[in-house]
Scaffold this motif. Structure first.
Motif, short mmCIF file in Angstrom:
data_model
loop_
_atom_site.label_atom_id
_atom_site.label_comp_id
_atom_site.label_asym_id
_atom_site.label_seq_id
_atom_site.Cartn_x
_atom_site.Cartn_y
_atom_site.Cartn_z
N UNK A 39 -4.08 2.67 2.98
CA UNK A 39 -4.01 1.17 2.26
C UNK A 39 -2.89 0.95 1.76
N UNK A 40 -2.78 0.09 0.75
CA UNK A 40 -1.39 -0.31 0.02
C UNK A 40 -1.36 0.44 -1.14
N UNK A 41 -0.23 0.99 -1.73
CA UNK A 41 -0.06 1.53 -2.98
C UNK A 41 1.41 0.93 -3.66
N UNK A 259 7.71 -4.17 -12.30
CA UNK A 259 8.61 -3.89 -11.10
C UNK A 259 8.22 -2.57 -10.46
N UNK A 260 8.20 -2.88 -9.23
CA UNK A 260 7.50 -1.87 -8.38
C UNK A 260 8.31 -1.84 -6.95
N UNK A 261 7.97 -0.27 -6.32
CA UNK A 261 8.34 -0.26 -4.97
C UNK A 261 6.96 -0.51 -4.23
N UNK A 262 7.00 -0.87 -3.10
CA UNK A 262 5.69 -1.08 -2.27
C UNK A 262 5.72 -0.07 -1.27
N UNK A 263 4.47 0.38 -0.86
CA UNK A 263 4.08 1.49 -0.17
C UNK A 263 2.77 1.12 0.87
N UNK A 264 2.93 1.56 2.01
CA UNK A 264 1.95 1.66 2.95
C UNK A 264 1.56 3.13 3.03
#
Length: 273
Positions: A39-41, A259-264
């Motif tokens: 999922x998304x993280x 403020x985030x980095x987005x991950x699958x």
């Protein structure tokens, strides 16, 4: 890991919307069963407080969070919110945790902030072993149990130069070997065009002691755990990839801004009992 079924593009889209967990394990040497998340993280330098985690759990599409739990090159060193209580409460609320260890960096690491933390080529194996022991100690102190995947963060470097690439790979292999010996899984985070590319070449050459899971940074493209150009289709699959597809974006959920980095994610995460 060179066998198994890749997720299709359609399946990737589905997991992005609907996170899942299981106890099925990637092929790896281990003494405890890993926990998988699809999922998304997101990951962010400073571990968010519990109020923010609760707000984001209720309103955001994310269900996994990267935590910078140790390492001498870690940018946010204090981590005031990251405690055993925080780990227990966030996992109890349904979050999956992705532990990140920022140890020594490649001898030709790009970026001045990481230069003080470069691997000593004359003792790369010893450094990798020692820092892996430190990672396991830090993980256990937070309640991250055996079977957890611990991701070694190696920032960008020039893998075309043997004087740079060889000690980096030696350090990574030593780190992997010791982490596994302690019952954990060895993960690796890096730029797709440096560390990940380097590791896949090593895998193709039959090098031992490579990571169980990879987390590759390639920004500005659609999120995918199946379509990374530098990875062979059969490499690190099934359930052994994370794609960081965007960095340093600001998002607000439930009135809480980060403020985030987005991950699958389709990979092993922390085990918390």
């Amino acid at each position: 890991m060179t066998s198994g079924l890749l997720l299709s593009t359609a399946a990737t889209a589905a997991t992005a919307a609907t996170p899942t967990t299981s106890t099925a394990a990637p092929a790896a040497d281990r003494s405890a069963t890993p926990r998988l998340f699809s999922g998304r993280g997101f990951d962010t330098c400073e571990t968010p407080d519990l109020a923010t985690m609760k707000a984001w759990r209720a309103a955001s599409p994310y269900r996994a969070v990267g935590i910078y739990f140790g390492g001498r090159a870690r940018a946010c060193k204090t981590q005031r919110n990251l405690t055993t209580s925080w780990v227990g409460q966030t996992t109890g609320d349904g979050w999956s945790l992705i532990p990140i260890y920022v140890g020594s960096q490649s001898p030709c690491v790009t970026g001045a902030k990481k230069n003080p933390y470069r691997i000593d080529p004359s003792r790369a194996w010893a450094q990798g072993t020692s820092e892996a022991s430190d990672a396991v100690k830090a993980a256990r102190a937070l309640g991250l149990d055996a079977g957890s995947a611990l991701y070694l963060d190696m920032e960008g470097y020039d893998d075309s130069k043997p004087a740079c690439a060889d000690p980096t790979l030696e350090y990574v292999r030593a780190w992997d070997r010791r982490v596994r010996a302690e019952g954990y899984l060895a993960g690796f985070y890096g730029s797709a065009d440096s560390g990940i590319q380097h590791l896949d070449k090593a895998r193709t050459a039959g090098v031992a002691d490579l990571p169980d899971a990879v987390w590759y940074a390639r920004w500005g493209v659609a999120p995918s755990v199946t379509e990374e150009p530098v990875l062979s289709d059969s490499a690190w699959t099934p359930h052994a990839r994370i794609h960081q597809y965007s960095g340093a974006g600001t998002e607000t959920y439930g009135g809480k801004k980060l403020s985030v980095d987005r991950d699958l994610v389709d990979a092993p995460v922390a085990v918390v009992n």
